[in-house]
Write a protein that holds these residues in place. Sequence first.
Motif, short mmCIF file in Angstrom:
data_model
loop_
_atom_site.label_atom_id
_atom_site.label_comp_id
_atom_site.label_asym_id
_atom_site.label_seq_id
_atom_site.Cartn_x
_atom_site.Cartn_y
_atom_site.Cartn_z
N SER A 27 5.98 4.06 1.51
CA SER A 27 5.39 4.86 0.42
C SER A 27 6.47 5.08 -0.62
N THR A 28 6.08 5.57 -1.79
CA THR A 28 7.08 5.89 -2.81
C THR A 28 7.30 7.39 -2.93
N VAL B 234 0.87 -1.17 0.00
CA VAL B 234 0.00 0.00 0.00
C VAL B 234 0.91 1.22 0.00
N ASP B 235 0.80 2.02 -1.03
CA ASP B 235 1.62 3.23 -1.16
C ASP B 235 0.81 4.38 -0.60
N HIS B 236 1.06 4.69 0.67
CA HIS B 236 0.15 5.62 1.36
C HIS B 236 0.46 7.09 1.06
N HIS B 237 1.47 7.33 0.21
CA HIS B 237 1.75 8.73 -0.15
C HIS B 237 2.44 8.80 -1.50
N ILE C 132 2.01 -2.57 -6.60
CA ILE C 132 1.34 -1.79 -5.56
C ILE C 132 -0.17 -1.99 -5.70
N ALA C 133 -0.80 -2.38 -4.60
CA ALA C 133 -2.23 -2.71 -4.65
C ALA C 133 -3.12 -1.50 -4.44
N GLU C 134 -2.62 -0.53 -3.65
CA GLU C 134 -3.42 0.65 -3.34
C GLU C 134 -2.54 1.88 -3.37
N PHE C 135 -3.04 2.90 -4.03
CA PHE C 135 -2.35 4.19 -4.08
C PHE C 135 -3.15 5.22 -3.29
N TYR C 136 -2.50 5.93 -2.37
CA TYR C 136 -3.14 7.08 -1.72
C TYR C 136 -2.45 8.30 -2.31
#
Lengths: 361, 361, 361
Positions: free
Chosen positions: C305-306, C5-8, C89-93
Amino acid sequence: MPQLVDHHCHGILREDLTRDGFEAYLTESPDPAPPGTSFFDTQLGFAVRRFCPPLLGLDPHCEPDVYLRERAKLGAEEVARRLLTAAGIAEFYVDTGLPGDLTTPQELAGLSGATAREIVRLEHLAERTAAAAKDPAEFLAVLDGRIAEAARTAAGFKSVVAYRHGLDLPPEPPGRRAVEDALARWLPTGGARITDPVLLRHLLWSAARTGRPLQLHTGFGDPDLRLHRADPLLLTEFIEAVRPTRCTLVLLHCYPYHRQAGYLAQVYPHVYADLGLTLSHTGARATAVLAEMLELTPFGKLLFSTDAHGLPELYLVGARLFRDAAAEVLGSWVERGAWADADADRVRDLVGAGNARRIYA
Amino acid sequence: MPQLVDHHCHGILREDLTRDGFEAYLTESPDPAPPGTSFFDTQLGFAVRRFCPPLLGLDPHCEPDVYLRERAKLGAEEVARRLLTAAGIAEFYVDTGLPGDLTTPQELAGLSGATAREIVRLEHLAERTAAAAKDPAEFLAVLDGRIAEAARTAAGFKSVVAYRHGLDLPPEPPGRRAVEDALARWLPTGGARITDPVLLRHLLWSAARTGRPLQLHTGFGDPDLRLHRADPLLLTEFIEAVRPTRCTLVLLHCYPYHRQAGYLAQVYPHVYADLGLTLSHTGARATAVLAEMLELTPFGKLLFSTDAHGLPELYLVGARLFRDAAAEVLGSWVERGAWADADADRVRDLVGAGNARRIYA
Amino acid sequence: MPQLVDHHCHGILREDLTRDGFEAYLTESPDPAPPGTSFFDTQLGFAVRRFCPPLLGLDPHCEPDVYLRERAKLGAEEVARRLLTAAGIAEFYVDTGLPGDLTTPQELAGLSGATAREIVRLEHLAERTAAAAKDPAEFLAVLDGRIAEAARTAAGFKSVVAYRHGLDLPPEPPGRRAVEDALARWLPTGGARITDPVLLRHLLWSAARTGRPLQLHTGFGDPDLRLHRADPLLLTEFIEAVRPTRCTLVLLHCYPYHRQAGYLAQVYPHVYADLGLTLSHTGARATAVLAEMLELTPFGKLLFSTDAHGLPELYLVGARLFRDAAAEVLGSWVERGAWADADADRVRDLVGAGNARRIYA
């Protein structure tokens, strides 16, 4: 063995040294080691004992007294010749502003068949000028002339404003009136240690305006400085203000703020960084510190130096630690597939010599 | 197994603990772990699970509840005996200034056949004295007597001024009048938590003047402090001011400013440093942090401690992490030829015990 | 391959890029690389050359121009599809507050079959609101509504107060009157870059009061910030003040103050940390930096995050560096017996996805 350009170093002593005299150059402390301890028991002391004895025909890591006995037997000049030659440094840029009976740049270079250029220390230049100038106007005229002359003949300038005030200076150039007022207070001292922030800023700006590279001491040093006031980030506003002069700023040493220096080198086109004093004093840890410096610093922005002073041992130690650390750090990245082999060689040569040749050209 | 001198630690709890009670000692946070997390999921938690279960007949890394169940079955005293004995600490210097029903230095030592000395916490001493003194003059006379007594009987002093104010204090000793004025404000509280910077400075100078070692908390700790005000560099002016008293200053913990502490230990003859709390809380990273501390710190200036408090587990973890980290760091330097084998053994013994024995003698 | 999960992160560019245009995304500098240097000669540049060419059918570490030629041939969208899919990445925020013609969260997710949520950048929200509001009362009402709406629909908020002022802000919420006065000065600019500390604080508190996670830029970034004013420790008083709102604070990036951020994450239950920008920009050193972050940060408090922006390459680089670094760091601890294998897997999954899913739920 790729050649090195040592873009920041000092002269060496001509005389033989006692053990206490030798130890004094293994530390940034002006005091003797407290009872029960020795400055040989430091990373730098261990690095000297590792790299230097074989050049004198001794085993690595031999006892300090054994090393110093053999050193005395051979004599300071012969030892200097052996150690400097083994360092493999092709060019020395020598800060001539330190006190003491030290070798000149030409003498230093002559000992190992290298070439030498001068780095002019601004505070020392001002103090020498003050001793002869009778009023602010004359001082400023003579100083301007000397700075212009240095810009033509020297490799660059150096400032130790970190020692004299701290890097937390107002960034803009001081006005002519403020400089004259400060000179009126200081000139009567006949060239005493210059610490007035107005005068220190005038020196920085005078050098910057020549467009030649300006080296700035940052990070650790002797306790004449306050380390937290030597964080290179404190220069940020000055870095921005001075940019229109098109000068190049080289942040020296930087530790333990070397990651901060790497940041500045990344985001400002005119900022470069070095690890001179740092690799020598961290010895077996030079590998780790160099690796940290190679995080944010663009590879065209990092410069090798030894910051060697007094002892020829420090040239050899500085050069060997850099070569070994670069080989180990970059080699491990190649081995893991993170870097290409050819890139590793190229970066090593840039840091070891190419970047200095480009920016001091 | 070379013996260790733990120059800074605390007593342990006598009673058995719930899981929450146990977890509270695995963190510097005074709060419970937020939902979905556990303080066992930290480097310190993992280190406890690595080193302690085998002493209770369990597998390393067993689940926390399995460990705590066995711990309860054996009882706090038996567990303490096993863990403390396995830690291999020969001497404990115990800071007795923490609240709670903790073992005395003698009890602690008795559990493992070691010896113990006391470290007197200045702020606690002052608060105890305040509770009984009716006016400033009486307070100061009683305090002087107690400090003189401690100087004769204890191993040294400790200050938590980092918690009570921050290390950014004026360096000079406060005048008698200023101290009396501050006492006039504070004594009526009957010994409330002492935070007045004048009084805190009076305590530091009173201890320093005895010439006994003075330990100073620096770096991280519970959120009662402000970490950026616990950078040991903020002590620089105090370090210089206090030097004529010939006291020894020991900077405790230091993280993440341990490189800064190493610098101070290098340039000031009366400054020493330790990594007590730091090695325990960084667990698997203790090796890396110890290596960083061995960059600028002279090898005669670094001291082992556990800063263990409450749980006997923390003695074992602190001792094991130090031994393993020292073996790994120094061993890798020997392997690469950077250090001689005999030097590595000597430095390990200096840091583990010799330096403490020399400076607290 | 465990999902992430890429939270940012941010959107990517739609158009093809020149070499200069591409290089501009490899650095935090807004300026071109100085003559003789290239932003490909950085850790991030080398990491792009390592991970991305194979997805375009080229050899790792091929020359930048070879890579860019093939990239142009395939076209921006096809390249984005390949690189994003490979990132796993399954989820991008997605922080939608950056200027430029960037993909929306839905477009970004669509390229790789992932899902996307929005992160609302507070300063951008205020500036957009200002452009339409005629007076302070209307502005505040509209802003409140938009923040309430975002709290319902977005994953969380983000603040770049580090850029707009520095983290050294008064901690408490500003009074209504002060906010109105500041708005009276600022609204007539029609939504100019918001830098008034009163308004910045009003935004922080407005977001915090919704109870949704609030991301804060800390540490390095472009030279629009002053790095020493982006030390997350400067947030300490705000962290304490805002705690009663029950919001969650996520410290982004943090370098070179990531150990300081780890401390805050340990001692405050509502503080979390990430290394987004940091791993990408330190490239081959991501392993070492991640290890440092795993010293004090509880394992339930660190988030992957990336911080990717503009180039799809930065998603792949960020994801690969994180996966490789986690495998190497945790794997080495398992190998040495410091960690259990199952714990290493669990911590990797917490940092990679689990912690984000829990706190942004």
